[in-house]
Design a protein around this motif. Structure first.
Motif, mmCIF file in Angstrom:
data_model
loop_
_atom_site.group_PDB
_atom_site.id
_atom_site.type_symbol
_atom_site.label_atom_id
_atom_site.label_comp_id
_atom_site.label_asym_id
_atom_site.label_seq_id
_atom_site.Cartn_x
_atom_site.Cartn_y
_atom_site.Cartn_z
ATOM 1 N N LEU A 51 -8.364 -3.264 6.876
ATOM 2 C CA LEU A 51 -9.697 -3.769 7.213
ATOM 3 C C LEU A 51 -10.794 -2.849 6.669
ATOM 4 O O LEU A 51 -11.850 -3.317 6.223
ATOM 5 N N SER A 52 -10.536 -1.542 6.681
ATOM 6 C CA SER A 52 -11.528 -0.608 6.152
ATOM 7 C C SER A 52 -11.704 -0.773 4.649
ATOM 8 O O SER A 52 -12.768 -0.444 4.099
ATOM 9 N N LEU A 53 -10.669 -1.279 3.979
ATOM 10 C CA LEU A 53 -10.746 -1.523 2.539
ATOM 11 C C LEU A 53 -11.410 -2.849 2.203
ATOM 12 O O LEU A 53 -11.627 -3.155 1.031
ATOM 13 N N THR A 94 -5.912 -1.102 10.501
ATOM 14 C CA THR A 94 -7.217 -0.443 10.383
ATOM 15 C C THR A 94 -7.514 -0.070 8.931
ATOM 16 O O THR A 94 -8.636 -0.256 8.441
ATOM 17 N N LEU A 95 -6.508 0.447 8.227
ATOM 18 C CA LEU A 95 -6.698 0.831 6.831
ATOM 19 C C LEU A 95 -7.047 -0.380 5.970
ATOM 20 O O LEU A 95 -7.960 -0.328 5.134
ATOM 21 N N ASN A 137 -2.205 7.730 3.332
ATOM 22 C CA ASN A 137 -2.109 7.715 4.788
ATOM 23 C C ASN A 137 -0.727 7.324 5.290
ATOM 24 O O ASN A 137 -0.334 7.716 6.398
#
Length: 299
Positions: free
Chosen positions: A23-25, A20-21, A80
């Motif tokens: 992809l969010s970047l 998730t991290l 994170n």
């Protein structure tokens, strides 16, 4: 154009967060790799097993005018996931399809039997050459259990016989049986993508007219009351034990059978389970632990 890769090593419970991290970047893709050379068996339906420790890699497109700051991206990850080892590298643009294809070479199964990626020339034009698109799905001949089944087919008389490929994956075993002279192959798999891959590989090898493939419920309706001369199943120990009565029902008296997808510790359990119906008298091993059992139906 260059590409930036971020590699983060996490435990199994942290994989989803890491994906998730990334992809969010702005990662254009995320891949998972084993961090500790831990073997995983093919999953059963509904299962999605992961290694205990996983390298999660995010790939980012680099704009030549505004290149990404890799350290800044990693710092965000560390906020994170403070204890997760991380690194990055930059890779130059290349013909990705060609680079992927370069990893494959023809595989010799027997003296006159080869598995040949479709874009390569067969080493022996006079041999039985099974053309394969390794990108389709589930089986290229490289895996030990697949290779063991191919070896068994290469020495088994399948000429003019009805063959069942149960758990067909890419269809490599069923297509091989047809190229080796089988009259008809009935193939089945629980995955619709495997059904598609099998059909495409049969067409690639010019044997689609002799191969039927479908999901298990479709297979039951199509095969009907027929009996197979030969049955091959390259799946896993647990489903193999669950299917013993099904395989008995599908085969003729004295039919030949090969079972693979087993590790050495599971061999005795399979033999005991199959003993009332099949005499599994031959055992072969490859890559130290993968096994194939073969024999005949006895009653």
């Amino acid at each position: 154009m260059n590409w930036l890769q971020l590699h983060i090593t996490v435990n199994q419970a942290q994989v989803e967060l890491t994906e998730t991290l990334l992809l969010s970047l702005g990662a254009v893709s995320v891949t998972l790799d084993d961090a500790q050379d831990q073997a995983l068996l093919e999953p059963l339906p509904g299962e999605t097993p992961l290694w205990d420790n996983v390298i999660v890699t995010g790939i980012f497109q680099q704009d030549e005018n505004e290149p990404l700051d890799a350290e800044q991206l990693l710092n965000f990850i560390k906020i994170n996931l403070p204890d997760a080892p991380s690194r990055y590298d930059v890779i130059e643009d290349q013909a990705w399809e060609r680079a992927w294809m370069d990893h494959y070479e023809p595989i010799q199964v027997a003296e006159n039997f080869w598995i040949v990626p479709e874009w390569l020339q067969a080493p022996d034009a006079n041999a039985v050459n099974l053309k394969l698109d390794p990108g389709l799905a589930f089986g290229t001949g490289n895996h030990a259990s697949t290779f063991l089944c191919l070896q068994w087919l290469g020495k088994t008389d399948v000429k003019d016989k009805i063959v069942v490929d149960y758990g067909c994956g890419s269809g490599i075993l069923g297509v091989a049986a047809l190229l080796l002279g089988a009259k008809k192959v009935y193939a089945t798999d629980i995955d619709p993508q495997a059904v598609l891959a099998t059909r495409q590989n049969a067409e690639l090898n010019g044997v689609a007219d002799k191969l039927w493939v479908g999901l298990p419920e479709e297979f039951d309706a199509e095969f009907g009351e027929q009996k197979a001369d030969v049955l091959v199943a390259n799946i896993l120990a647990k489903p193999l034990m669950m299917l013993v009565e099904t395989f008995h029902k599908l085969t003729k008296p004295d039919a030949e059978i090969a079972l693979a997808g087993l590790i050495e510790e599971q061999v005795q359990d399979i033999k005991q389970c199959y003993q009332p119906y099949f005499a599994l008298t031959e055992q072969a091993m490859r890559d130290e632990n993968w096994c194939r059992l073969s024999g005949r139906r006895v009653n």
